[in-house]
Design a protein around this motif. Structure first.
Motif, PDB file in Angstrom:
ATOM      1  N   GLY A 257       0.058   6.923 -11.413  1.00 39.18           N
ATOM      2  CA  GLY A 257       1.442   6.466 -11.319  1.00 39.18           C
ATOM      3  C   GLY A 257       2.045   6.203 -12.681  1.00 39.18           C
ATOM      4  O   GLY A 257       3.188   6.590 -12.957  1.00 39.18           O
ATOM      5  N   GLN A 260       2.684   9.480 -14.408  1.00 41.21           N
ATOM      6  CA  GLN A 260       3.788  10.230 -13.813  1.00 41.21           C
ATOM      7  C   GLN A 260       5.119   9.485 -13.877  1.00 41.21           C
ATOM      8  O   GLN A 260       6.154  10.034 -13.520  1.00 41.21           O
ATOM      9  CB  GLN A 260       3.467  10.559 -12.349  1.00 41.21           C
ATOM     10  CG  GLN A 260       2.262  11.483 -12.162  1.00 41.21           C
ATOM     11  CD  GLN A 260       2.508  12.869 -12.715  1.00 41.21           C
ATOM     12  OE1 GLN A 260       2.084  13.182 -13.825  1.00 41.21           O
ATOM     13  NE2 GLN A 260       3.220  13.699 -11.956  1.00 41.21           N
ATOM     14  N   GLY A 265       3.390   8.040  -8.082  1.00 43.53           N
ATOM     15  CA  GLY A 265       2.993   9.225  -8.841  1.00 43.53           C
ATOM     16  C   GLY A 265       1.921  10.050  -8.166  1.00 43.53           C
ATOM     17  O   GLY A 265       2.024  11.286  -8.098  1.00 43.53           O
ATOM     18  N   TYR A 266       0.883   9.388  -7.633  1.00 41.95           N
ATOM     19  CA  TYR A 266      -0.175  10.168  -6.997  1.00 41.95           C
ATOM     20  C   TYR A 266       0.327  10.845  -5.732  1.00 41.95           C
ATOM     21  O   TYR A 266      -0.036  11.994  -5.444  1.00 41.95           O
ATOM     22  CB  TYR A 266      -1.397   9.303  -6.675  1.00 41.95           C
ATOM     23  CG  TYR A 266      -2.528  10.141  -6.127  1.00 41.95           C
ATOM     24  CD1 TYR A 266      -3.298  10.930  -6.976  1.00 41.95           C
ATOM     25  CD2 TYR A 266      -2.794  10.195  -4.758  1.00 41.95           C
ATOM     26  CE1 TYR A 266      -4.312  11.738  -6.480  1.00 41.95           C
ATOM     27  CE2 TYR A 266      -3.799  10.994  -4.261  1.00 41.95           C
ATOM     28  CZ  TYR A 266      -4.560  11.766  -5.121  1.00 41.95           C
ATOM     29  OH  TYR A 266      -5.550  12.572  -4.621  1.00 41.95           O
ATOM     30  N   ASP A 268       3.299  11.868  -5.245  1.00 39.34           N
ATOM     31  CA  ASP A 268       4.123  12.995  -5.696  1.00 39.34           C
ATOM     32  C   ASP A 268       3.241  14.184  -6.074  1.00 39.34           C
ATOM     33  O   ASP A 268       3.587  15.342  -5.793  1.00 39.34           O
ATOM     34  CB  ASP A 268       4.980  12.577  -6.890  1.00 39.34           C
ATOM     35  CG  ASP A 268       5.981  11.498  -6.533  1.00 39.34           C
ATOM     36  OD1 ASP A 268       6.313  11.372  -5.342  1.00 39.34           O
ATOM     37  OD2 ASP A 268       6.411  10.772  -7.456  1.00 39.34           O
TER      38      ASP A 268
END
Length: 397
Positions: A257, A260, A265-266, A268
């Motif tokens: 996360g 990103q 984030g993960y 995504d």
């Protein structure tokens, strides 16, 4: 008393003599497991040779194995953009397996892919040992041997012999759940954390630790004990174990996360692969597509397969399967069935859900040995043939 469980009250790992004694008891299960997997590898080698392919390449240098190797050799940051705009990032792959590949290749002549194979083969034996220990504790030695053998002979059992993370994850998860069963809370937390560094479904091991701990505290408090007395008494290692359990999974999730630029984030990254969890909507649509078209027979087979694994879960619950196994196995099954994308991977995603096999193992243990081993032998041949056909064809995405 089970030697591995004899130190449960202290929270310490068993000593050398206890481990050696447990290993001697597990030897038949480990031998059966190794023999079944060897049959699968021999059939794969023969099939691949006839098909003009290399069995070693199929095990170490295709599909996800390539992504793990790239992380081991180059670190994170590699992405591939597809023609439809999807972005495949290697951040989707949790780090423990590539860390081990990198470390082993650094101290030995092995390449990273071969190191991954060594890790997978070693971990698969540790997983088989954990399955034996679980079956032995709950239903006796014969059930333990049967559980390890059935896991080896799964239709997608060949994945256990690939440079994939399933064997490593199952070893960590199964021993972690076993430590919950034996109330070695600190070890359970450490193993849950390591499982959480291996695959996203490591959250199921964390849940097994947390939910079992919560129920144990509730039951003791209902018996009149105060929280301080509970955590300082029989469950004095519980709090550290509960705190340790989510660190691996949560740590990687937060790291991705931060990299990103957002907490999601993960998710995504997984979305870029077409993965994620939608409550089974995409799986249901895929099933309907099969049933309403020329894939009708395949759709019926898929329904039968899903019904079977759900029945096995319910059967295990009715047999009195302990809470940690029910929580862990149920969540692995739920996450596999409700994930979208790559529907051909669902059998592989369910492979770590070894508690589903316990009712079958108990049934085999009650049969005469000749009859039960005949069944295991037939299943082994079918598994070996399917595994060779699968890897020489579409393979496990």
């Amino acid at each position: 008393m089970n030697d591995l469980a004899s130190t449960a009250a202290t929270g310490r790992a068993p000593g050398g003599p206890a481990v050696r004694a447990a290993l001697r008891r597990a030897a038949p299960a480990l031998a059966a497991y190794a023999a079944i997997r060897l049959v699968g590898l021999v059939v794969l080698a023969v099939w691949s040779s006839a098909d003009g392919k290399n069995w070693h390449t199929l095990l170490t240098a295709r599909w996800d194995a390539l992504w793990y190797t790239r992380v081991a050799e180059q670190g994170y940051g590699y992405t591939v953009q597809l023609a439809n705009g999807d972005v495949h990032s290697n951040l989707a792959f949790f780090p423990l397996l590539p860390w081990l590949e990198r470390g082993l290749s650094a101290i030995s002549p092995l390449s990273a892919p071969d190191a991954g194979l060594v890790v997978a083969w070693s971990a698969s034996l540790l997983a088989a040992w954990a399955l034996y220990a679980t079956g032995e504790r709950l239903h006796g030695p014969r059930a333990g041997v049967a559980l390890a053998a059935l896991w080896a002979a799964l239709p997608v059992g060949i994945v256990q012999s690939m440079a994939y993370s399933e064997s490593l994850f199952t070893a960590l998860a199964a021993w972690g759940v076993y430590c919950v069963l034996t109330e070695r809370w600190v070890w359970a937390g450490v193993l849950a954390s390591l499982a959480g560094l291996t695959r996203p479904v490591g959250a199921a091991v964390v849940a097994a630790v947390w939910i079992t701990a919560a129920v144990a505290v509730r039951n003791d408090r209902a018996g009149g004990l105060g929280l301080r007395a509970i955590l300082r008494g029989r469950h004095r290692g519980m709090l550290p174990g509960v705190l340790l359990a989510p660190l691996g999974w949560l740590g990687y999730f937060l790291w991705v996360g931060a990299r990103q630029g957002g907490l999601t984030g993960y998710l995504d990254v997984q979305g870029g692969w077409g993965n994620g969890f939608d409550g089974g909507l995409a799986f249901g649509a895929f099933l309907w597509h099969l049933l309403s078209g020329p894939g009708f027979a395949g759709g019926l087979g898929l329904i039968a397969g899903v019904a079977l694994v759900i029945w096995l879960y319910v059967r295990g619950a009715r047999q009195g399967q302990p809470l940690p196994l029910l929580v862990y196995g149920g969540l692995v099954l739920l996450l596999a069935l409700t994930a979208k994308g790559y529907f051909g991977s669902k059998p592989r995603l369910m492979m770590p859900a070894y508690p589903l096999l316990l009712p079958l193992a108990v049934g085999l243990a009650r049969w005469r040995p000749v009859r039960s081993w005949l069944v295991v032998g037939l299943v082994t041949v079918g598994s070996a043939a399917y595994g060779a056909f699968w890897l020489n064809g579409s393979g496990p995405p």
